[in-house]
Each structure stands twice: as structure tokens, then as C-alpha cells.
Write an enzyme that holds these catalytic residues in place. Structure first.
Site, PDB file in Angstrom:
ATOM      1  CG  HIS A  11      -2.072  -0.879   1.177  1.00 18.31           C
ATOM      2  ND1 HIS A  11      -3.177  -0.618   0.391  1.00 18.31           N
ATOM      3  CD2 HIS A  11      -2.323  -2.054   1.792  1.00 18.31           C
ATOM      4  CE1 HIS A  11      -4.066  -1.591   0.530  1.00 18.31           C
ATOM      5  NE2 HIS A  11      -3.571  -2.484   1.361  1.00 18.31           N
ATOM      6  CD  GLU A  49      -6.143  -4.444  -0.076  1.00 26.43           C
ATOM      7  OE1 GLU A  49      -6.196  -4.019   1.077  1.00 26.43           O
ATOM      8  OE2 GLU A  49      -5.083  -4.890  -0.560  1.00 26.43           O
TER       9      GLU A  49
HETATM   10  N1  HBI Z   1      -8.062  -2.258   8.862  1.00 28.22           N
HETATM   11  N2  HBI Z   1      -5.810  -2.091   9.449  1.00 28.22           N
HETATM   12  C1  HBI Z   1      -6.751  -2.226   8.495  1.00 28.22           C
HETATM   13  N3  HBI Z   1      -6.393  -2.340   7.199  1.00 28.22           N
HETATM   14  C2  HBI Z   1      -7.312  -2.480   6.208  1.00 28.22           C
HETATM   15  O1  HBI Z   1      -6.965  -2.572   5.022  1.00 28.22           O
HETATM   16  C3  HBI Z   1      -8.684  -2.503   6.560  1.00 28.22           C
HETATM   17  C4  HBI Z   1      -9.031  -2.383   7.913  1.00 28.22           C
HETATM   18  N4  HBI Z   1     -10.322  -2.420   8.278  1.00 28.22           N
HETATM   19  C5  HBI Z   1     -11.396  -2.544   7.324  1.00 28.22           C
HETATM   20  C6  HBI Z   1     -10.910  -2.699   5.926  1.00 28.22           C
HETATM   21  N5  HBI Z   1      -9.637  -2.641   5.593  1.00 28.22           N
HETATM   22  C7  HBI Z   1     -11.898  -2.974   4.814  1.00 28.22           C
HETATM   23  O2  HBI Z   1     -13.175  -3.273   5.327  1.00 28.22           O
HETATM   24  C8  HBI Z   1     -12.003  -1.813   3.853  1.00 28.22           C
HETATM   25  O3  HBI Z   1     -12.773  -2.235   2.761  1.00 28.22           O
HETATM   26  C9  HBI Z   1     -12.656  -0.666   4.475  1.00 28.22           C
HETATM   27 FE    FE Z   2      -4.572  -4.114   2.122  1.00 25.88          FE
END
Ligand code: HBI
Ligand code: FE
Length: 294
Positions: free
Chosen positions: A150, A191
Site C-alpha cells: 500500500h 487491493e
Molecule cells: N483495517 N488495518 C486495516 N487495514 C485495512 O486494510 C482494513 C481495515 N479495516 C477494514 C478494511 N480494511 C476494509 O473493510 C475496507 O474495505 C474498508
Molecule cells: Fe490491504
């Protein structure tokens, strides 16, 4: 009280992308109200630094011809690959580039908290690293997935603005109970997104870029369908969690992605809800498809 018990009591349901309820791996008890915590860099063992180095080298060796140029240019900002980067040093460089910073979190955090951090240009990076036996695949995002997958594209100004707009949109989605639809947009772009270039398709999605096998699969395999980016189509499309994607969506530019998130999503949520959902892998009549690029 066990950290995990307190974490669960704090309402941090083990966020596991449908892998069944499992206790969270990180120390949620020491996280602050916004779920940020300290990285505790000195606690990493030599074995953990070496695991990070091996993960990094495996991915870095296969980027040419598969990862987008913007990622290849930016990945060197992570610094020397022989050890897990210090988040405070990385944030200094990132802040200068696009006003983003990296904050340590104990692992997956509730969607509201996640959106709130993105909206403040703070990217949550899990502090722990996978175990050696998880070298091939780890269910939850660890420090390697978050940093290598990321963070590099947060150095790209257009993508950095998209990520903040996504976070702001997420806070609105929570009020409209549309998190699941917005999660699909995150899944199929941030993603697992592909971008079309004059030299063929390239990966920009973090889940692809941090995966040993899916990077080549997503660009070269004849198996998956590759469909032109369409916001409503994405929000109607289910996704797979524990296997390579059966559908990838292709953007023409990061500008297109940023512009797609500028309108108010309320009417889009409404029309998506009136249309049937689409299974991963399905192709609708007349949809533009992209061929594999290698
Ligand atoms: N929390 N730390 C972290 N990293 C993520 O990528 C992440 C998350 N919580 C929820 C989430 N991603 C997904 O539900 C996203 O689609 C929002
Ligand atoms: Fe991720």
C-alpha cells in the site's frame, strides 16, 4: 485482563474478512482511541527483519513488466530492504511527498476507524509481521502487505488524493449503511486493481503487488476476467477472499479513479441496490474485456 479480551470488549470484533471468528493477533489493548499504536521497532527480532527482507526481495525481483511504473518508481522510498522500516522515518519522507503519513495499528480495525484515518491522510500499517510458516500467504494484512503493497503508491499525488477521498467517502457510506458497497470499491481498486498502459496491463493493487503468485497471475493468466472499470458494476460484484480473484477491474489512469470518487455516491448506492448482485468471475453481455498481457 488479556489484551485480546480487552480488545474484543473494546468492540474490536476480530475483523477477519469472513475467515470465521478468530482472536485478533495484535495488541489492541495498547491502541489509542483512533486505533493507532506505537510501532515498537526495537522489539522486532533479527529473524523478523530477515523474513521482511526475503518477502521484499521475492516481490521486487518480479515487478518489471507486471507492476505499474508508478509503483516501481516509488517502492524505493521504503528504504533499504534488509530490515523493517521505521514508520516515523518513512512518514517524514511520505509527508514531504504527499502529506500522508504511516501510523502503526495492531491489525485490522473497524471500518469507521479505518475510513477516519484515511480521511486524515494517515495510512494504518499493521505492526506485526507474519510467521515464517506464513511466508506464502497470511490471512490478515501484516506489516509487509501494508508497507510493500500500500505505501509506495501513497507517494503518487493523484493516487494519494484518491485514497483520502475514499476515506472521506467511507465516513459518509457508514451513515448510509453502504460500507459493503464501498468495501467492494476498495477491494477491486486499492487491493486488486489493474491499470492499462501502452505496454499492456500492469498491477497497482496492494493485494496483488504483495502476493508471490497473484502478481503474475493477475496480468498473465488467461483464467480471470478483466473488465473495464465501472463504479456501479464494481459495487454490484462480490469478491473472493481466500483465492486469486476471478475478476479484475481495469482503469485507464489514476485520474479516472480519482474522478470516479468525486460525485456524491448516494444516488449510486440507491441504483446499485435495485440491481442484481454479480458473482465474481461473471462477465455481462457486451462488457469490454481485456486480454492477458504476457
Ligand atoms: N483495517 N488495518 C486495516 N487495514 C485495512 O486494510 C482494513 C481495515 N479495516 C477494514 C478494511 N480494511 C476494509 O473493510 C475496507 O474495505 C474498508
Ligand atoms: Fe490491504
Amino acid at each position: 485482563m488479556l489484551a485480546n479480551e480487552k480488545a474484543v470488549n473494546q468492540g474490536v470484533a476480530p475483523v477477519t474478512y469472513g475467515q470465521g471468528e478468530r482472536p485478533p493477533r495484535g495488541d489492541y489493548a495498547s491502541a489509542r482511541a483512533d486505533y493507532a499504536c506505537d510501532q515498537n521497532w526495537s522489539a522486532y527480532t533479527a529473524q523478523e527483519h530477515d523474513l521482511y527482507r526475503r518477502l521484499y526481495e521475492r516481490q521486487a525481483s518480479q515487478l518489471e513488466g507486471l507492476a505499474c511504473d508508478e509503483f516501481i518508481e516509488a517502492v524505493q522510498h521504503l528504504g533499504a530492504p534488509h530490515q523493517i522500516p521505521r514508520f516515523d522515518e518513512l512518514s517524514e519522507t511520505l509527508r514531504r511527498a504527499t502529506r500522508w503519513e504511516v501510523v502503526a495499528v495492531p491489525g485490522l480495525i473497524p471500518e469507521e476507524a479505518f475510513f477516519a484515518l484515511l480521511a486524515k491522510r494517515k495510512f494504518p500499517v499493521t505492526g506485526w509481521i507474519r510467521k515464517p510458516e506464513e511466508f506464502e500467504y497470511v490471512v490478515e494484512p501484516d506489516v509487509f502487505h501494508d508497507l510493500f503493497g500500500h505505501v509506495p503508491l501513497l507517494f503518487n499525488p493523484m493516487f494519494a488524493d484518491y485514497m483520502q477521498a475514499y476515506g472521506a467517502g467511507g465516513l459518509k457510506a457508514s451513515r448510509l449503511d453502504a460500507c459493503e458497497l464501498l468495501a467492494r470499491l476498495y477491494w477491486y481498486t486499492v487491493e486488486f486493481g489493474l491499470i492499462d498502459t501502452p505496454r499492456g496491463l500492469r498491477a497497482y493493487g496492494a493485494g496483488i503487488l504483495s502476493s508471490a503468485g497473484e502478481l503474475r497471475h493477475s496480468v498473465c493468466s488467461p483464467q480471470p476476467s478483466r473488465v473495464a472499470f465501472d463504479l456501479q458494476r464494481i459495487m454490484r460484484t462480490r469478491y473472493k477472499i481466500d483465492s486469486y480473484q476471478a475478476t479484475y477491474f481495469v482503469i485507464e489512469s489514476f485520474q479516472q479513479l480519482f474522478e470516479a470518487t468525486s460525485p456524491d455516491f448516494t444516488p449510486i448506492y440507491r441504483s446499485v441496490r435495485e440491481l442484481p448482485q454479480i458473482d465474481a468471475g461473471a462477465v455481462l453481455p457486451g462488457e469490454r474485456q481485456y486480454a492477458a498481457s504476457c
